[in-house]
Design an enzyme around this catalytic site. Structure first.
Site, PDB file in Angstrom:
ATOM      1  N   TYR A   2      -5.932 -10.528  -8.079  1.00  0.00           N
ATOM      2  CA  TYR A   2      -7.269 -10.092  -8.464  1.00  0.00           C
ATOM      3  C   TYR A   2      -8.107 -11.348  -8.682  1.00  0.00           C
ATOM      4  O   TYR A   2      -7.721 -12.230  -9.459  1.00  0.00           O
ATOM      5  CB  TYR A   2      -7.236  -9.291  -9.762  1.00  0.00           C
ATOM      6  CG  TYR A   2      -6.565  -7.948  -9.693  1.00  0.00           C
ATOM      7  CD1 TYR A   2      -7.316  -6.771  -9.729  1.00  0.00           C
ATOM      8  CD2 TYR A   2      -5.184  -7.841  -9.623  1.00  0.00           C
ATOM      9  CE1 TYR A   2      -6.709  -5.529  -9.691  1.00  0.00           C
ATOM     10  CE2 TYR A   2      -4.563  -6.599  -9.572  1.00  0.00           C
ATOM     11  CZ  TYR A   2      -5.327  -5.446  -9.614  1.00  0.00           C
ATOM     12  OH  TYR A   2      -4.713  -4.221  -9.578  1.00  0.00           O
ATOM     13  N   HIS A  43       3.319   0.329  -2.855  1.00  0.00           N
ATOM     14  CA  HIS A  43       3.701  -1.083  -2.951  1.00  0.00           C
ATOM     15  C   HIS A  43       5.217  -1.295  -3.022  1.00  0.00           C
ATOM     16  O   HIS A  43       5.717  -2.108  -3.819  1.00  0.00           O
ATOM     17  CB  HIS A  43       3.014  -1.744  -4.136  1.00  0.00           C
ATOM     18  CG  HIS A  43       1.524  -1.867  -3.982  1.00  0.00           C
ATOM     19  ND1 HIS A  43       0.905  -1.981  -2.762  1.00  0.00           N
ATOM     20  CD2 HIS A  43       0.518  -1.872  -4.906  1.00  0.00           C
ATOM     21  CE1 HIS A  43      -0.407  -2.074  -2.930  1.00  0.00           C
ATOM     22  NE2 HIS A  43      -0.666  -2.004  -4.223  1.00  0.00           N
ATOM     23  N   ASP A  50     -11.337   1.303  -2.817  1.00  0.00           N
ATOM     24  CA  ASP A  50      -9.897   1.093  -2.707  1.00  0.00           C
ATOM     25  C   ASP A  50      -9.498   1.542  -1.307  1.00  0.00           C
ATOM     26  O   ASP A  50      -8.755   2.504  -1.126  1.00  0.00           O
ATOM     27  CB  ASP A  50      -9.130   1.870  -3.781  1.00  0.00           C
ATOM     28  CG  ASP A  50      -7.665   1.432  -3.891  1.00  0.00           C
ATOM     29  OD1 ASP A  50      -7.269   0.496  -3.159  1.00  0.00           O
ATOM     30  OD2 ASP A  50      -6.925   2.021  -4.696  1.00  0.00           O
ATOM     31  N   HIS A  73      -1.192  -9.582  -4.038  1.00  0.00           N
ATOM     32  CA  HIS A  73      -2.039  -8.663  -4.793  1.00  0.00           C
ATOM     33  C   HIS A  73      -2.808  -9.384  -5.896  1.00  0.00           C
ATOM     34  O   HIS A  73      -2.900  -8.894  -7.031  1.00  0.00           O
ATOM     35  CB  HIS A  73      -1.181  -7.545  -5.392  1.00  0.00           C
ATOM     36  CG  HIS A  73      -1.926  -6.267  -5.644  1.00  0.00           C
ATOM     37  ND1 HIS A  73      -2.939  -6.161  -6.573  1.00  0.00           N
ATOM     38  CD2 HIS A  73      -1.808  -5.044  -5.081  1.00  0.00           C
ATOM     39  CE1 HIS A  73      -3.398  -4.929  -6.577  1.00  0.00           C
ATOM     40  NE2 HIS A  73      -2.726  -4.214  -5.678  1.00  0.00           N
ATOM     41  N   ASN A 109       0.826  -1.196   0.000  1.00  0.00           N
ATOM     42  CA  ASN A 109       0.000   0.000   0.000  1.00  0.00           C
ATOM     43  C   ASN A 109       0.871   1.261   0.000  1.00  0.00           C
ATOM     44  O   ASN A 109       1.980   1.234  -0.506  1.00  0.00           O
ATOM     45  CB  ASN A 109      -0.997  -0.011   1.156  1.00  0.00           C
ATOM     46  CG  ASN A 109      -2.355   0.545   0.731  1.00  0.00           C
ATOM     47  OD1 ASN A 109      -2.456   1.676   0.285  1.00  0.00           O
ATOM     48  ND2 ASN A 109      -3.389  -0.268   0.865  1.00  0.00           N
ATOM     49  N   GLU A 141      -6.600  -7.571  -0.087  1.00  0.00           N
ATOM     50  CA  GLU A 141      -5.190  -7.584   0.278  1.00  0.00           C
ATOM     51  C   GLU A 141      -5.057  -7.508   1.807  1.00  0.00           C
ATOM     52  O   GLU A 141      -5.215  -6.447   2.402  1.00  0.00           O
ATOM     53  CB  GLU A 141      -4.468  -6.406  -0.371  1.00  0.00           C
ATOM     54  CG  GLU A 141      -4.616  -6.342  -1.882  1.00  0.00           C
ATOM     55  CD  GLU A 141      -4.386  -4.947  -2.409  1.00  0.00           C
ATOM     56  OE1 GLU A 141      -3.285  -4.395  -2.193  1.00  0.00           O
ATOM     57  OE2 GLU A 141      -5.315  -4.390  -3.026  1.00  0.00           O
TER      58      GLU A 141
END
Length: 355
Positions: A183, A108, A253, A181, A82, A312
């Protein structure tokens, strides 16, 4: 079906380094492909209620695709998952400045985070559960972070789940925040958007962000907001509301403050159900937070915005600049440990079994 493990070449980097793929299979029909590039989860195949396998994580076919893409698909993120405000923080009274790759902030781990490194295969095993352990050394000063950090991640297919165990040590006081990470799309990678997926997050509060996606420091109750997922709710049902936080992020987010806190055994953080197939994924973790990202900025082939979602597991964004957030400081002699489980409890070949 039986447990198995296979290692094969996936590609070559311009500097000559080889990148391998390790494929894990277990007796319950789960299959995971992990790359040494970024310790990346490239494929996770899970049987649906009809026994047909589908890949539920977004990935790419070639190494070049991973190198050129944005979005950190499937990678292990470090040193700091992050964001870090303005690429700086104070550590033991000393000002630390790190790589800024999302001006004015660090995202990140900086321009060359852990998901851009080639990890070393340290151990492989087939029984009692197929697993691979990957290791990486981040030298002192890497992206500006102090201390040499030795980090490992172990992927294990356990019954009806994929388990990730992270460890890290340092020779100098530093900060660390690790996550994966991936998806997810429980209908299958490349099958369209995930807005109808029903999401539950076990959190009473989230951390609002400013215009640069940095936490304001507030822990805001989710009650009465579009961020309340304490009961299963389609991801897309409120994503377009004129809420300041949703508008800033173009969707979700945001970091959620998990009710379970951190430490001990992994506990339930989130549950997602795909309504057409009934396929369900549970996320369990030892971490105090989870970043729910609705894939708002996916914009490269073959994926578009909201074709996948991320959960995450993490410590909070920008924690070094917020003393009241859970600490991410790691000192010599200490061991950072974290575990996250992606469990598929209604998979037909493992119904009723526990991971």
């Amino acid at each position: 079906m039986v447990n198995s493990i296979e290692r094969r070449r996936f590609g070559h980097l311009p500097d000559g380094d080889d990148v391998d793929a390790v494929v894990l299979r277990n007796a319950n029909g789960l299959r995971a492909k992990i790359l040494t590039y970024g310790a990346t989860l490239a494929v996770l195949e899970v049987p649906d209620r009809d026994g047909r396998s589908r890949n539920v994580v977004l990935g790419f076919a070639t190494l070049d695709d991973y190198r050129q893409a944005r979005g950190h698909l499937g990678g292990v993120i470090g040193r700091y998952a992050n964001r870090l405000c303005n690429g700086r923080f104070t550590l033991d009274g000393r000002d630390v400045r790190v790589s800024v790759n999302e001006p004015p902030n660090t995202l990140h781990g900086g321009a060359q985070g852990f998901d851009r490194a080639v990890w070393r295969v340290e151990a492989l095993q087939s029984d009692p559960a197929p697993a691979v352990t990957l290791a990486h050394v981040s030298p002192d000063g890497d992206q500006g972070f102090p201390g040499r950090v030795d980090v490992r991640v172990r992927y294990t297919l356990v019954t009806n789940a994929l388990r990730l165990d992270y460890t890290a040590t340092t020779d100098r006081t530093t900060v660390i925040n690790l996550t994966n990470h991936s998806y997810f799309n429980l209908r299958g990678a490349g099958s369209g958007d995930v807005l109808d997926h029903e999401l539950l997050i076990d959190a009473d509060a989230f951390t609002p962000i400013d215009q640069y996606f940095i936490p304001t420091g507030e822990r805001r109750p989710v009650t009465g907001t579009p961020f309340d997922f304490r009961t299963p709710t389609p991801i897309g049902s409120r994503i377009g509301l004129a809420d300041e936080q949703l508008v800033r992020a173009r969707g979700y987010d945001h970091n959620y403050v998990l009710q379970s806190g951190s430490g001990g055994d992994p506990v339930l953080a989130a549950r997602v159900r795909e309504p057409l197939s009934g396929l369900t994924m549970e996320v369990l973790t030892t971490e105090p937070g989870v970043q729910f990202y609705s894939g708002n900025f996916l914009n490269g082939r073959p994926y578009r915005a909201r074709d996948g979602f991320c959960l995450e597991t993490q410590h909070f964004p920008d924690s070094p600049n917020h003393p009241d957030f859970p600490s991410t400081v790691l000192r010599p002699g200490e061991v950072f440990q974290s575990a996250t489980i992606f469990r598929f409890p209604f998979s037909p070949l493992s119904r009723g079994e526990e991971s």
